[in-house]
Design a protein around this motif. Structure first.
Motif, short mmCIF file in Angstrom:
data_model
loop_
_atom_site.label_atom_id
_atom_site.label_comp_id
_atom_site.label_asym_id
_atom_site.label_seq_id
_atom_site.Cartn_x
_atom_site.Cartn_y
_atom_site.Cartn_z
N TYR A 192 -1.67 5.23 -6.66
CA TYR A 192 -1.24 5.50 -5.54
C TYR A 192 0.45 5.33 -5.20
O TYR A 192 0.66 4.36 -6.28
N GLN A 193 1.13 5.79 -4.43
CA GLN A 193 2.37 5.38 -4.11
C GLN A 193 2.54 5.19 -2.69
O GLN A 193 1.78 5.92 -1.99
N SER A 194 3.48 4.34 -2.13
CA SER A 194 3.68 4.41 -0.83
C SER A 194 4.94 3.79 -0.37
O SER A 194 5.67 3.43 -1.24
N LEU B 84 -4.87 2.02 5.61
CA LEU B 84 -4.91 1.88 6.96
C LEU B 84 -3.86 0.66 7.37
O LEU B 84 -3.61 0.38 8.53
N ASP B 85 -3.20 0.20 6.51
CA ASP B 85 -2.52 -1.05 6.43
C ASP B 85 -1.10 -0.66 7.13
O ASP B 85 -0.53 0.20 6.67
N PRO B 86 -0.56 -1.15 8.30
CA PRO B 86 0.32 -0.73 9.10
C PRO B 86 1.85 -1.08 8.57
O PRO B 86 2.88 -0.98 8.97
N ARG B 87 1.57 -2.06 7.29
CA ARG B 87 2.97 -2.33 6.62
C ARG B 87 3.57 -1.09 6.04
O ARG B 87 4.78 -1.38 5.59
N HIS B 88 2.83 -0.30 5.54
CA HIS B 88 3.57 0.90 4.96
C HIS B 88 2.80 2.22 5.27
O HIS B 88 2.07 2.29 6.15
N TYR B 89 3.68 3.23 4.96
CA TYR B 89 3.15 4.58 5.09
C TYR B 89 3.49 5.69 4.07
O TYR B 89 3.72 5.23 2.83
N ASN B 90 3.24 6.84 4.28
CA ASN B 90 3.43 7.92 3.09
C ASN B 90 2.55 7.56 1.90
O ASN B 90 3.11 7.71 0.96
N CYS B 91 1.36 7.08 2.26
CA CYS B 91 0.58 6.74 0.94
C CYS B 91 0.18 8.18 0.36
O CYS B 91 -0.37 9.08 1.06
N ARG B 92 0.22 8.07 -0.92
CA ARG B 92 -0.36 9.45 -1.72
C ARG B 92 -0.99 9.13 -2.99
O ARG B 92 -0.41 8.10 -3.71
N VAL B 93 -2.10 9.53 -3.14
CA VAL B 93 -2.98 9.27 -4.41
C VAL B 93 -2.16 10.29 -5.46
O VAL B 93 -1.93 11.55 -5.23
#
Length: 152
Positions: free
Chosen positions: A8-10, A70-79
């Motif tokens: 994944y990337q985020s 669900l980690d609030p330290r990052h966003y835009n997670c994508r497999v």
């Protein structure tokens, strides 16, 4: 056990400095060791992550969908890709780590020309292609000793 890989990337909300990266790696390595997960984490100074997780399917999916996502330290997670694997690509690390540049990630994630005549749209790398590129990238990087943590 059927081996499973997820890549994944985020994007982090704020850039991580060395202390935050060290804390993240210590926590990840302890969890991964206890759950028989291996992998590699790439981080860019502008706050992007790319990670490979390898292990039992239910454990890897739980880690990604119930913790990382669900980690609030990052966003835009994508497999980027996931599925069963014949072998671990990063079997010697509970969590390897490398600093990458934006250009490095762009090169790893670029699309490839269509592999069949008549297809007009480029396709993303397949998981084996991406893993080969990641292994080449990891082998070509110099790193600090604190970043290395072989699997116990």
């Amino acid at each position: 056990m059927v081996l499973y890989q997820l890549i994944y990337q985020s994007q982090s909300l704020v850039p991580f400095e060395t202390p935050e990266l060290e804390d993240l790696l210590v926590q990840s390595r302890a969890f991964n060791l206890a759950h028989h997960i291996t992998g590699i984490l790439l981080y860019t100074p502008d706050g992007r992550f790319m990670q490979v997780l390898e292990g039992q399917k239910s454990v890897v999916r739980d880690l990604y969908y119930n913790h990382i996502l669900l980690d609030p330290r990052h966003y835009n997670c994508r497999v980027l890709t996931d599925g069963p694997a014949m072998r671990r690509s990063f079997s010697t690390w509970t969590m390897g780590f490398r600093v990458a540049t934006a250009m490095d990630l762009r090169a790893l994630l670029c699309t490839v020309p269509p592999d069949a005549p008549g297809l007009l749209v480029p396709r993303p790398h397949t998981r084996p292609e991406l893993l080969d590129l990641l292994q080449d990238f990891v082998e070509s990087c110099e790193t600090e000793p604190w970043l290395e943590h072989p699997r116990a």
